[in-house]
Write an enzyme that holds these catalytic residues in place. Structure first.
Site, PDB file in Angstrom:
ATOM      1  N   GLU A   3       5.284   3.989   3.584  1.00 15.31           N
ATOM      2  CA  GLU A   3       5.859   4.980   4.490  1.00 15.31           C
ATOM      3  C   GLU A   3       5.493   4.574   5.904  1.00 15.31           C
ATOM      4  OE1 GLU A   3       4.344   8.798   2.988  1.00 15.31           O
ATOM      5  OE2 GLU A   3       6.309   9.045   2.068  1.00 15.31           O
TER       6      GLU A   3
ATOM      7  N   CYS B 265      -6.604  10.967   1.994  1.00 12.31           N
ATOM      8  CA  CYS B 265      -6.516   9.932   0.960  1.00 12.31           C
ATOM      9  C   CYS B 265      -7.134   8.635   1.452  1.00 12.31           C
ATOM     10  CB  CYS B 265      -5.065   9.721   0.573  1.00 12.31           C
ATOM     11  SG  CYS B 265      -4.035   9.436   2.011  1.00 12.31           S
TER      12      CYS B 265
END
Ligand code: NAD
Length: 484
Positions: A465, A291
């Site tokens: 995260e 990503c």
């Protein structure tokens, strides 16, 4: 070389209550080696009923897990990290088998993915709150943090271990139970991880793994069950938007790590050799299936020829092949669908007038390989400039001014990672501030670090995260009003 005993040692059932079990309807599905197209293993195909059993198990142990001393939770996480390190060869082998990346990259993922467990073991004992006097003099304000509760994690195939540990680590540290729905292409790594947690002493029911081919039905059923309290998703923006909409029904806490369309800017004052190496890392690592992959390489027109020639030479030196073979630096794409999607994007760009410096076609061999490719002069409006390529295809576009580069970088709905190369310190701080992204690499092509917050803005997601921020996603804030 794969240890022949490895595949038979990996659990292939649905992991619930500390053990693997068959699906309620007996269904199983194939896991395929993308380097050969051969079936590696079959895995139990969880039904909605199975997923509901997993949630019931999570709900049953949620209260006791929430009050398990943080130090004990930390020690289980740390022990799991130690076992991953002891079994690093097995994990790396398995990741290469089911996902395809070169073995050295799989080892990198094992180190990176495991580190989330050590990092959050260290964070588990630092969950704090605050106590202040009310400014009015009317009592005191106590703020505490409590585990959100049973959590569903839905993960992609591109980092089969790390995308799981990045959620499991903070969830367990915070005192949440968690059900992981791994990607159907790569469930084996997560099932081996479930075994590791059992060996590390995690109480039964705290972690479940529910592989399934019926993601929409299984995930949908869990998300509409009022006992679930959170969903943490990593995957495409399209699916993430659906889950955000579904999360409204039970007002779930959500963490969304979605797609990217990272710009990689090379200014005319950059160290071109370093920028080429950075571009190769940011583009070709994981076969471009990250990503954070550099999707659009924006180069100052004054150095465009020099940069493009050097990048082309570097790409031509890449060896494509099965990830277990010596010297291979680019493995297959995950499946035929992904390879064909990359082919279509390239073919459309070329038909519209793009120039192919190298590559530009699938590799004619078993498995799902695509040549490392370099394109330039792609006409504006081509899909390859707007869509996440998710393959080993570098696309160069030129610019003349810093303002133009920033406008191009920000001219997308996504905002996950961005990279730029410059030797001018003023420009570095100016551009870093102007770029709309959750993460910015300055003179480096790899930025992920378990100790840093990972996340995007705009259509790239919600929340972080990793880092000290990562655990907050699994904690609710409670205000307790005290009289004195
Ligand atoms: P995907 O969205 O197709 O699938 C991700 C997960 O969602 C899988 O487990 C899949 O089974 C499940 N899923 C698919 N459709 C669903 C539905 N309708 N309801 C519920 N669950 C569903 O993505 P992918 O192809 O596995 O992964 C690639 C994508 O992931 C890329 O867009 C990439 O950018 C993104 N990604 C993002 C990050 C990040 O941290 N931002 C990291 C890695 C990958």
């Amino acid at each position: 070389m794969t240890d022949p005993a490895l595949l038979s040692a990996v659990p292939t059932g649905i992991w619930i209550g500390g053990a693997a079990r068959e699906a309620s309807n007996g269904g199983r599905f194939d896991v395929v080696n993308p380097a050969t197209g051969d079936v590696l293993a079959t895995v139990a195909d969880a039904t909605v009923a199975d997923a509901t059993v997993a949630l019931t198990a999570a709900v049953a142990v949620q209260p006791s897990w929430a009050v398990t001393p943080p130090r004990e939770r930390a020690e289980i996480l740390r022990r799991a990290w130690e076992i991953i390190r002891e079994r690093a060869d097995d994990f790396a082998d398995l990741i290469t088998l089911e996902m395809g990346k070169p073995l050295a990259e799989s080892h990198g993922e094992v180190a990176y993915g495991g580190e989330f467990l050590r990092w959050f073991a260290e964070e588990a004992v630092r969950i704090g709150g605050r106590l202040t006097a009310a400014p009015s003099g009317n009592g005191r304000i106590l703020v505490t943090r409590e585990p959100v509760g049973p959590t569903l994690a839905v993960t992609p195939w591109n980092f089969p271990l790390a995308m799981g540990t990045r959620k499991i680590g903070p969830a367990l540290a915070a005192g949440c139970t968690i059900i992981v729905k791994p990607a159907e292409d790569t469930p084996l790594t997560m099932l081996l991880l479930a075994q590791v947690f059992a060996d590390a002493g995690l109480p039964d029911g705290v972690l479940s793994v529910v592989p399934t081919r019926s993601a929409p039905a299984v995930v949908g059923a869990l998300m509409t069950d009022r006992r679930l309290r959170k969903v943490s998703f990593t995957g495409s923006t399209a699916v993430g938007k659906k889950l955000i909409a579904q999360s409204a029904e039970q007002v779930l806490r959500t963490s969304m790590e979605l797609g990217g369309n990272a710009p990689f800017i090379v200014f005319d004052d950059a160290d071109i050799g370093a920028a080429v190496e950075g571009a190769v890392a940011a583009k070709m690592r994981n076969g471009g299936q990250a990503c954070t992959a550099a999707n659009r390489i924006l180069v100052d027109n004054r150095i465009r020829d020099e940069f493009t020639t050097a990048l082309c030479a570097r790409i031509d030196a890449i060896t494509v092949g099965p990830g277990h073979d010596d010297g291979v630096s680019l493995g297959p794409l995950i499946n035929a669908r992904q390879r064909d999607a990359v082919s279509t994007l390239v073919d459309e760009a070329v038909a519209a007038g793009a120039r192919v410096y190298t590559g530009g076609a699938a590799v004619d061999r078993p498995g799902f390989f695509y040549q490392p490719t370099l394109l330039d002069e792609v006409p504006a409006g081509s899909s390859i400039l707007d869509e996440e390529i998710f393959g080993p295809v570098a696309v160069i576009t030129g610019f003349d001014t810093e303002t133009e580069a920033i406008e191009a970088a920000n001219g997308t709905d996504h905002g996950l990672a961005a990279y730029f190369y410059t030797r001018d310190l003023d420009r570095a701080s100016r551009v870093a501030a102007a770029i709309e992204a959750g993460m910015v690499g300055v003179n480096r092509g790899m930025i992920s670090d378990p100790a840093a917050p990972f996340g995007g803005v705009k259509h790239s997601g919600l929340g972080s995260e990793g880092g000290s921020e990562g655990i907050d996603e699994y904690l609710n804030i409670k205000y307790i009003a005290l009289t004195s």
